[in-house]
Design an enzyme around this catalytic site. Sequence first.
Site, PDB file in Angstrom:
ATOM      1  N   GLN A  48      -7.016  28.262  13.342  1.00 39.40           N
ATOM      2  CA  GLN A  48      -5.621  28.959  13.883  1.00 39.40           C
ATOM      3  C   GLN A  48      -5.229  29.566  12.696  1.00 39.40           C
ATOM      4  OE1 GLN A  48      -5.289  29.676  17.050  1.00 39.40           O
ATOM      5  NE2 GLN A  48      -6.222  27.840  18.208  1.00 39.40           N
ATOM      6  N   ALA A  49      -4.405  30.617  12.755  1.00 41.97           N
ATOM      7  CA  ALA A  49      -3.834  31.500  11.962  1.00 41.97           C
ATOM      8  C   ALA A  49      -3.149  30.593  10.785  1.00 41.97           C
ATOM      9  CB  ALA A  49      -2.850  32.412  12.234  1.00 41.97           C
ATOM     10  N   GLU A  50      -2.403  29.346  11.476  1.00 40.88           N
ATOM     11  CA  GLU A  50      -1.819  28.398  10.581  1.00 40.88           C
ATOM     12  C   GLU A  50      -1.978  26.985  11.504  1.00 40.88           C
ATOM     13  OE1 GLU A  50      -0.293  31.278   7.777  1.00 40.88           O
ATOM     14  OE2 GLU A  50      -0.246  31.286  10.078  1.00 40.88           O
ATOM     15  N   THR A  51      -1.893  26.003  10.591  1.00 39.93           N
ATOM     16  CA  THR A  51      -1.711  24.321  11.143  1.00 39.93           C
ATOM     17  C   THR A  51      -0.496  24.165  10.143  1.00 39.93           C
ATOM     18  OG1 THR A  51      -4.028  24.125  11.315  1.00 39.93           O
ATOM     19  CG2 THR A  51      -2.569  22.253  11.086  1.00 39.93           C
ATOM     20  N   HIS A  79       5.873  31.798  12.691  1.00 37.04           N
ATOM     21  CA  HIS A  79       5.341  31.411  13.848  1.00 37.04           C
ATOM     22  C   HIS A  79       5.074  29.861  13.708  1.00 37.04           C
ATOM     23  CE1 HIS A  79       0.933  31.681  12.715  1.00 37.04           C
ATOM     24  NE2 HIS A  79       0.930  30.862  13.912  1.00 37.04           N
TER      25      HIS A  79
END
Length: 294
Positions: A48-51, A79
Amino acid sequence: MRQWTIDAFASGPFKGNPACVVEPFDAQDGKGWPDTAWMQALAAENNQAETAFLLKTADPARFALRWFTPTVEAPICGHATLASAHALFEELGVDAPLLTFDTLAGDLTVRRADGVFGGPGLEMDFPADPPRRVEAGPDLARALGVTPLEVWAGQYLLAVVADEATVRGLSPDLALLNTIGADLAKGGAGQVIVAALADPGADPGADPSRDYAVVSRFFAPGCGIPEDPATGSAHCILMPFFGDRLGAATLRFHQAYPGRGGDLECENRGARVLLRGRGFTMVESRLRVEPALG
């Protein structure tokens, strides 16, 4: 350990930007953060874009917070901060009026907020990033496939284009875009916001409410993210820029990622920007491997 996938800055499920939030680690056990390489590997696995990774402190309303894209540790992420607060409030039942996160970007706070896009939401307090006007050269226009009216730079490059239809119709050359901005943006090459004032006639079927002033997209191949669906930190640039242009202290923004879209309400507070949005838990999962300790 549990982790949650949460759609952040979303108008409902399957909207906004998914972030994975890992159940908080406990600093009181003397172990602290797991190994950085392990956190990066899990972020790549999640893809994902960030963890987001959280570390408890002696204060039950204060957590250390780190963010990882699939390829790098991020210096700031909106986010995944909203998703972290959502997980703490809604999944773990943290009972506090205000959460504080210790991050690479300094202390960030999040509180509950009512009436955010028609429902309960969250309000985050982030540092403003007013951009400066720059000359980007012809490669940016070639990479985007359109010539920006203006180019500005803060943490990321901001390319201002003529209208909403241009923003929505972009299909950039990501390999070329990944080479642009190293000498201009604080965050380095390959991180570009493209934005325009909203046009009610551009694509009325895309968002029936049309209740936003600015539409944008954010491309970040330099961080291993071809295009980000909803980017809180980009609005630390967008709100000061468009707030000054429009003479408005508060604006609504729509990030027009194809098929999803993210929605934010932002308020200019001088050196700070308030970012408001909603989160929706989509998945709860359990890790079947033990974290490697740092």
